[in-house]
Design an enzyme around this catalytic site. Structure first.
Site, short mmCIF file in Angstrom:
data_model
loop_
_atom_site.label_atom_id
_atom_site.label_comp_id
_atom_site.label_asym_id
_atom_site.label_seq_id
_atom_site.Cartn_x
_atom_site.Cartn_y
_atom_site.Cartn_z
N ASP A 33 3.43 1.89 -4.66
CA ASP A 33 2.43 2.67 -5.39
C ASP A 33 2.19 1.93 -6.70
O ASP A 33 3.09 1.81 -7.53
CB ASP A 33 2.99 4.08 -5.65
CG ASP A 33 2.03 4.95 -6.46
OD1 ASP A 33 1.03 4.42 -7.00
OD2 ASP A 33 2.30 6.16 -6.54
N VAL A 34 0.96 1.43 -6.90
CA VAL A 34 0.71 0.59 -8.07
C VAL A 34 0.78 1.37 -9.39
O VAL A 34 0.77 0.77 -10.46
CB VAL A 34 -0.62 -0.20 -7.98
CG1 VAL A 34 -0.64 -1.10 -6.75
CG2 VAL A 34 -1.83 0.72 -8.02
N THR B 60 -16.68 0.24 4.11
CA THR B 60 -15.23 0.46 4.27
C THR B 60 -14.99 1.95 4.48
O THR B 60 -15.90 2.77 4.29
CB THR B 60 -14.46 0.03 3.01
OG1 THR B 60 -14.78 0.94 1.94
CG2 THR B 60 -14.78 -1.40 2.58
N ASP C 213 0.85 -1.20 0.00
CA ASP C 213 0.00 0.00 0.00
C ASP C 213 0.88 1.24 0.00
O ASP C 213 2.08 1.16 0.24
CB ASP C 213 -0.93 -0.01 1.23
CG ASP C 213 -2.25 0.71 0.96
OD1 ASP C 213 -2.21 1.91 0.57
OD2 ASP C 213 -3.31 0.09 1.13
N LYS D 289 -13.85 -0.71 -13.89
CA LYS D 289 -14.14 -2.01 -13.30
C LYS D 289 -14.63 -3.02 -14.37
O LYS D 289 -14.38 -4.22 -14.25
CB LYS D 289 -15.15 -1.86 -12.16
CG LYS D 289 -14.56 -1.15 -10.94
CD LYS D 289 -13.36 -1.92 -10.37
CE LYS D 289 -12.80 -1.29 -9.12
NZ LYS D 289 -11.70 -2.07 -8.51
N TYR E 266 -15.56 5.24 -13.28
CA TYR E 266 -15.33 4.12 -12.35
C TYR E 266 -15.85 2.81 -12.96
O TYR E 266 -15.17 1.78 -12.92
CB TYR E 266 -16.00 4.42 -11.02
CG TYR E 266 -15.79 3.34 -9.98
CD1 TYR E 266 -14.52 3.12 -9.43
CD2 TYR E 266 -16.84 2.53 -9.57
CE1 TYR E 266 -14.32 2.12 -8.49
CE2 TYR E 266 -16.65 1.53 -8.63
CZ TYR E 266 -15.38 1.32 -8.09
OH TYR E 266 -15.19 0.33 -7.16
N ASN F 141 -6.15 -5.53 -5.47
CA ASN F 141 -7.32 -4.89 -4.86
C ASN F 141 -7.25 -3.37 -4.81
O ASN F 141 -8.30 -2.72 -4.70
CB ASN F 141 -7.49 -5.48 -3.45
CG ASN F 141 -8.41 -4.68 -2.59
OD1 ASN F 141 -9.64 -4.79 -2.73
ND2 ASN F 141 -7.86 -3.85 -1.72
#
Ligand code: NAI
Length: 243
Positions: free
Chosen positions: A52-53, A179, A37, A148, A144, A79
Protein backbone atom coordinates in the site's frame (compact mmCIF):
# COMPACT_ATOMS: atom_id res chain seq x y z
CA UNK A 1 13.16 -7.53 -27.95
CA UNK A 2 15.07 -8.18 -24.76
CA UNK A 3 16.29 -4.70 -23.85
CA UNK A 4 15.43 -5.31 -20.17
CA UNK A 5 17.08 -8.74 -19.91
CA UNK A 6 18.66 -9.23 -16.50
CA UNK A 7 16.90 -6.18 -15.03
CA UNK A 8 14.26 -6.03 -12.31
CA UNK A 9 11.36 -3.62 -12.74
CA UNK A 10 8.83 -2.66 -10.08
CA UNK A 11 5.48 -1.23 -11.19
CA UNK A 12 3.19 0.22 -8.54
CA UNK A 13 -0.50 -0.18 -9.28
CA UNK A 14 0.64 -3.06 -11.47
CA UNK A 15 -2.46 -5.22 -10.95
CA UNK A 16 -4.73 -3.21 -13.26
CA UNK A 17 -4.94 -0.92 -16.26
CA UNK A 18 -1.83 1.03 -17.26
CA UNK A 19 0.34 -0.61 -14.58
CA UNK A 20 -0.67 -4.12 -15.64
CA UNK A 21 -0.01 -3.36 -19.32
CA UNK A 22 3.37 -1.88 -18.36
CA UNK A 23 4.42 -4.83 -16.21
CA UNK A 24 3.40 -7.23 -19.01
CA UNK A 25 5.32 -5.26 -21.63
CA UNK A 26 8.47 -5.01 -19.52
CA UNK A 27 8.26 -8.76 -18.78
CA UNK A 28 7.82 -9.40 -22.50
CA UNK A 29 10.99 -7.42 -23.15
CA UNK A 30 13.03 -9.48 -20.75
CA UNK A 31 12.60 -7.82 -17.34
CA UNK A 32 11.73 -9.55 -14.15
CA UNK A 33 8.59 -7.44 -13.65
CA UNK A 34 7.03 -7.12 -10.22
CA UNK A 35 3.63 -5.53 -9.71
CA UNK A 36 3.26 -3.82 -6.33
CA UNK A 37 -0.41 -3.39 -5.52
CA UNK A 38 -3.01 -3.55 -2.78
CA UNK A 39 -4.07 -6.95 -4.11
CA UNK A 40 -1.05 -8.50 -5.83
CA UNK A 41 -1.81 -10.19 -9.12
CA UNK A 42 0.01 -13.37 -10.01
CA UNK A 43 0.03 -13.34 -13.80
CA UNK A 44 3.15 -15.19 -15.02
CA UNK A 45 5.74 -14.23 -16.07
CA UNK A 46 4.92 -11.14 -13.94
CA UNK A 47 5.32 -11.35 -10.20
CA UNK A 48 3.13 -9.68 -7.59
CA UNK A 49 3.98 -8.26 -4.17
CA UNK A 50 1.46 -6.68 -1.83
CA UNK A 51 2.04 -3.03 -0.96
CA UNK A 52 0.00 0.00 0.00
CA UNK A 53 1.83 3.12 -1.20
CA UNK A 54 0.25 5.14 1.62
CA UNK A 55 1.94 2.97 4.25
CA UNK A 56 5.70 3.51 4.59
CA UNK A 57 6.27 0.21 6.42
CA UNK A 58 4.42 -1.74 3.74
CA UNK A 59 6.39 -0.01 0.97
CA UNK A 60 9.75 -0.65 2.62
CA UNK A 61 8.87 -4.30 3.26
CA UNK A 62 7.73 -4.78 -0.36
CA UNK A 63 10.88 -3.24 -1.84
CA UNK A 64 13.03 -5.32 0.52
CA UNK A 65 11.14 -8.44 -0.57
CA UNK A 66 11.72 -7.64 -4.25
CA UNK A 67 15.45 -7.20 -3.72
CA UNK A 68 15.68 -10.30 -1.55
CA UNK A 69 13.80 -12.46 -4.08
CA UNK A 70 15.20 -11.07 -7.31
CA UNK A 71 18.56 -9.63 -6.26
CA UNK A 72 18.32 -6.08 -7.58
CA UNK A 73 16.07 -3.21 -8.61
CA UNK A 74 16.74 -1.29 -11.84
CA UNK A 75 13.48 0.25 -13.00
CA UNK A 76 10.77 1.86 -10.88
CA UNK A 77 7.42 2.77 -12.42
CA UNK A 78 5.50 4.96 -9.95
CA UNK A 79 2.02 4.43 -11.35
CA UNK A 80 -0.45 3.77 -8.50
CA UNK A 81 -3.06 6.50 -8.42
CA UNK A 82 -6.65 7.29 -7.58
CA UNK A 83 -9.13 9.81 -8.96
CA UNK A 84 -11.21 12.65 -7.58
CA UNK A 85 -13.96 14.73 -9.11
CA UNK A 86 -15.33 18.20 -8.50
CA UNK A 87 -14.20 21.80 -8.33
CA UNK A 88 -11.84 23.14 -5.67
CA UNK A 89 -14.64 23.38 -3.10
CA UNK A 90 -16.09 19.93 -3.72
CA UNK A 91 -13.83 17.87 -1.50
CA UNK A 92 -13.17 18.24 2.24
CA UNK A 93 -9.63 18.32 3.62
CA UNK A 94 -9.53 14.62 4.41
CA UNK A 95 -10.31 13.76 0.77
CA UNK A 96 -7.56 16.13 -0.44
CA UNK A 97 -5.13 14.47 1.92
CA UNK A 98 -6.23 10.96 0.90
CA UNK A 99 -5.73 11.61 -2.82
CA UNK A 100 -2.43 13.48 -2.40
CA UNK A 101 -1.25 10.68 -0.09
CA UNK A 102 -1.65 8.07 -2.84
CA UNK A 103 -0.82 10.13 -5.93
CA UNK A 104 2.10 12.23 -4.67
CA UNK A 105 3.43 10.99 -1.34
CA UNK A 106 3.03 7.42 -2.60
CA UNK A 107 5.62 8.14 -5.28
CA UNK A 108 7.97 9.70 -2.73
CA UNK A 109 7.69 6.70 -0.39
CA UNK A 110 8.38 4.08 -3.05
CA UNK A 111 11.20 6.13 -4.54
CA UNK A 112 12.78 6.62 -1.10
CA UNK A 113 12.77 2.88 -0.51
CA UNK A 114 14.06 2.11 -4.02
CA UNK A 115 16.84 4.72 -4.31
CA UNK A 116 19.62 2.79 -2.52
CA UNK A 117 19.06 -0.12 -4.93
CA UNK A 118 18.68 2.08 -8.02
CA UNK A 119 22.03 3.71 -7.20
CA UNK A 120 23.67 0.29 -7.66
CA UNK A 121 22.10 -0.27 -11.09
CA UNK A 122 23.91 0.60 -14.34
CA UNK A 123 20.49 1.04 -16.00
CA UNK A 124 18.51 2.92 -13.34
CA UNK A 125 15.33 4.64 -14.46
CA UNK A 126 12.19 5.95 -12.81
CA UNK A 127 9.00 6.65 -14.73
CA UNK A 128 6.13 8.42 -12.99
CA UNK A 129 2.53 8.39 -14.21
CA UNK A 130 1.32 11.95 -14.50
CA UNK A 131 -1.73 13.00 -16.49
CA UNK A 132 -2.93 15.44 -19.08
CA UNK A 133 -4.90 16.77 -16.08
CA UNK A 134 -1.59 18.05 -14.71
CA UNK A 135 -1.37 20.49 -17.66
CA UNK A 136 -4.81 21.15 -19.13
CA UNK A 137 -7.47 23.05 -17.21
CA UNK A 138 -9.94 20.17 -17.10
CA UNK A 139 -13.27 21.08 -15.48
CA UNK A 140 -14.36 19.29 -12.29
CA UNK A 141 -10.94 17.76 -11.66
CA UNK A 142 -9.38 20.31 -9.24
CA UNK A 143 -7.91 17.93 -6.67
CA UNK A 144 -6.87 15.30 -9.21
CA UNK A 145 -5.25 17.95 -11.43
CA UNK A 146 -3.35 19.40 -8.45
CA UNK A 147 -2.03 15.93 -7.61
CA UNK A 148 -0.86 15.28 -11.17
CA UNK A 149 0.63 18.76 -11.58
CA UNK A 150 2.63 17.91 -8.46
CA UNK A 151 3.76 14.66 -10.12
CA UNK A 152 5.05 16.58 -13.14
CA UNK A 153 6.97 19.04 -10.93
CA UNK A 154 8.27 16.22 -8.75
CA UNK A 155 9.53 14.42 -11.86
CA UNK A 156 11.65 17.39 -12.87
CA UNK A 157 12.97 17.89 -9.33
CA UNK A 158 13.85 14.20 -8.98
CA UNK A 159 15.58 14.27 -12.38
CA UNK A 160 17.75 17.17 -11.20
CA UNK A 161 18.59 15.48 -7.91
CA UNK A 162 19.60 12.13 -9.33
CA UNK A 163 21.01 12.69 -12.82
CA UNK A 164 24.60 12.71 -11.55
CA UNK A 165 23.98 9.42 -9.78
CA UNK A 166 23.03 7.85 -13.10
CA UNK A 167 19.33 7.65 -12.32
CA UNK A 168 17.00 9.04 -14.98
CA UNK A 169 13.53 10.26 -14.01
CA UNK A 170 10.76 10.91 -16.52
CA UNK A 171 6.96 10.82 -16.61
CA UNK A 172 4.13 9.99 -18.95
CA UNK A 173 1.03 12.16 -19.16
CA UNK A 174 -1.79 9.98 -20.47
CA UNK A 175 -5.03 11.35 -21.86
CA UNK A 176 -8.19 9.27 -21.41
CA UNK A 177 -7.07 5.66 -21.24
CA UNK A 178 -9.32 2.63 -21.66
CA UNK A 179 -8.71 1.00 -18.25
CA UNK A 180 -10.95 -0.42 -15.50
CA UNK A 181 -10.79 3.07 -13.94
CA UNK A 182 -12.52 4.68 -16.92
CA UNK A 183 -14.77 1.61 -17.15
CA UNK A 184 -15.99 2.29 -13.61
CA UNK A 185 -16.78 5.92 -14.49
CA UNK A 186 -18.70 4.82 -17.60
CA UNK A 187 -20.60 2.13 -15.68
CA UNK A 188 -21.85 4.82 -13.31
CA UNK A 189 -23.53 6.67 -16.23
CA UNK A 190 -27.22 6.18 -17.11
CA UNK A 191 -26.29 4.73 -20.50
CA UNK A 192 -22.67 3.47 -20.41
CA UNK A 193 -22.54 2.73 -24.17
CA UNK A 194 -23.78 6.23 -25.04
CA UNK A 195 -21.38 7.77 -22.56
CA UNK A 196 -18.48 5.79 -24.05
CA UNK A 197 -19.38 6.97 -27.56
CA UNK A 198 -19.54 10.59 -26.35
CA UNK A 199 -16.21 10.21 -24.55
CA UNK A 200 -14.57 8.75 -27.66
CA UNK A 201 -16.00 11.57 -29.80
CA UNK A 202 -14.41 14.13 -27.42
CA UNK A 203 -10.94 12.70 -28.03
CA UNK A 204 -9.04 14.55 -30.78
CA UNK A 205 -7.96 11.27 -32.40
CA UNK A 206 -11.47 9.85 -32.06
CA UNK A 207 -10.86 7.03 -29.59
CA UNK A 208 -9.57 6.32 -26.13
CA UNK A 209 -5.85 5.80 -25.59
CA UNK A 210 -4.99 2.15 -24.95
CA UNK A 211 -3.13 1.03 -21.84
CA UNK A 212 -0.63 -0.68 -24.15
CA UNK A 213 0.17 2.64 -25.84
CA UNK A 214 0.96 4.20 -22.46
CA UNK A 215 3.00 1.11 -21.53
CA UNK A 216 5.01 1.55 -24.74
CA UNK A 217 5.89 5.11 -23.75
CA UNK A 218 6.83 3.99 -20.23
CA UNK A 219 9.05 1.24 -21.65
CA UNK A 220 10.77 3.76 -23.92
CA UNK A 221 11.44 6.11 -20.98
CA UNK A 222 12.61 3.20 -18.80
CA UNK A 223 14.89 1.69 -21.41
CA UNK A 224 18.30 2.24 -23.00
CA UNK A 225 17.01 4.10 -26.09
CA UNK A 226 16.08 7.06 -23.85
CA UNK A 227 19.45 6.99 -22.10
CA UNK A 228 19.98 10.74 -22.62
CA UNK A 229 16.44 11.73 -21.63
CA UNK A 230 15.63 12.84 -18.10
CA UNK A 231 13.18 15.33 -16.61
CA UNK A 232 10.64 15.04 -19.43
CA UNK A 233 6.88 14.51 -19.28
CA UNK A 234 5.72 12.67 -22.40
CA UNK A 235 2.09 13.14 -23.44
CA UNK A 236 0.24 10.02 -24.62
CA UNK A 237 -3.07 11.73 -25.09
CA UNK A 238 -4.35 11.41 -28.65
CA UNK A 239 -3.77 15.10 -29.18
CA UNK A 240 -5.58 16.51 -26.13
CA UNK A 241 -2.78 19.05 -25.65
CA UNK A 242 -3.48 20.46 -29.09
CA UNK A 243 -6.97 21.56 -28.12
P1 NAI B 1 -6.69 1.44 -12.38
O1 NAI B 1 -7.70 1.82 -11.35
O2 NAI B 1 -7.09 0.49 -13.47
O3 NAI B 1 -5.37 0.89 -11.68
C1 NAI B 1 -4.80 1.55 -10.59
C2 NAI B 1 -4.10 0.54 -9.71
O4 NAI B 1 -3.51 1.24 -8.62
C3 NAI B 1 -5.08 -0.50 -9.11
O5 NAI B 1 -4.61 -1.82 -9.32
C4 NAI B 1 -5.09 -0.14 -7.63
O6 NAI B 1 -5.30 -1.25 -6.76
C5 NAI B 1 -3.71 0.48 -7.45
N1 NAI B 1 -3.66 1.30 -6.25
C6 NAI B 1 -4.53 2.26 -5.86
N2 NAI B 1 -4.21 2.73 -4.65
C7 NAI B 1 -3.09 2.06 -4.26
C8 NAI B 1 -2.29 2.07 -3.10
N3 NAI B 1 -2.58 2.87 -2.04
N4 NAI B 1 -1.21 1.26 -3.04
C9 NAI B 1 -0.92 0.42 -4.07
N5 NAI B 1 -1.65 0.34 -5.19
C10 NAI B 1 -2.74 1.15 -5.29
O7 NAI B 1 -6.22 2.84 -13.00
P2 NAI B 1 -5.39 3.24 -14.32
O8 NAI B 1 -6.34 3.91 -15.23
O9 NAI B 1 -4.57 2.12 -14.80
O10 NAI B 1 -4.47 4.38 -13.70
C11 NAI B 1 -3.10 4.18 -13.40
C12 NAI B 1 -2.43 5.53 -13.28
O11 NAI B 1 -2.64 6.25 -14.49
C13 NAI B 1 -2.95 6.42 -12.15
O12 NAI B 1 -1.86 7.10 -11.57
C14 NAI B 1 -3.84 7.41 -12.88
O13 NAI B 1 -3.93 8.63 -12.20
C15 NAI B 1 -3.12 7.55 -14.19
N6 NAI B 1 -3.92 8.03 -15.30
C16 NAI B 1 -5.01 7.32 -15.75
C17 NAI B 1 -5.74 7.81 -16.81
C18 NAI B 1 -6.94 7.10 -17.36
O14 NAI B 1 -7.66 7.71 -18.18
N7 NAI B 1 -7.19 5.85 -17.01
C19 NAI B 1 -5.39 9.09 -17.46
C20 NAI B 1 -4.21 9.72 -16.92
C21 NAI B 1 -3.52 9.21 -15.88
Amino acid sequence: MSEFAGLVAVVTGGASGIGLATARLLAGRGATAVALDLEPRVDPPMHGVRADVTDDGSVRAAVAEVVERFGRLDVLVNNAGIGAQGDVAANPDDEWLRVLDVNVLGMARVTRAALPHLRRSPAAAIVNTGSIAGWAGLPQRALYSASKGAVHALTLAMAADHVREGIRVNAVAPGTVDTPWVGRLLDAADDPADERAALEARQPHGRLVSAEEVAGAVAYLAGPLSGSTTGTVLAVDGGMRTL
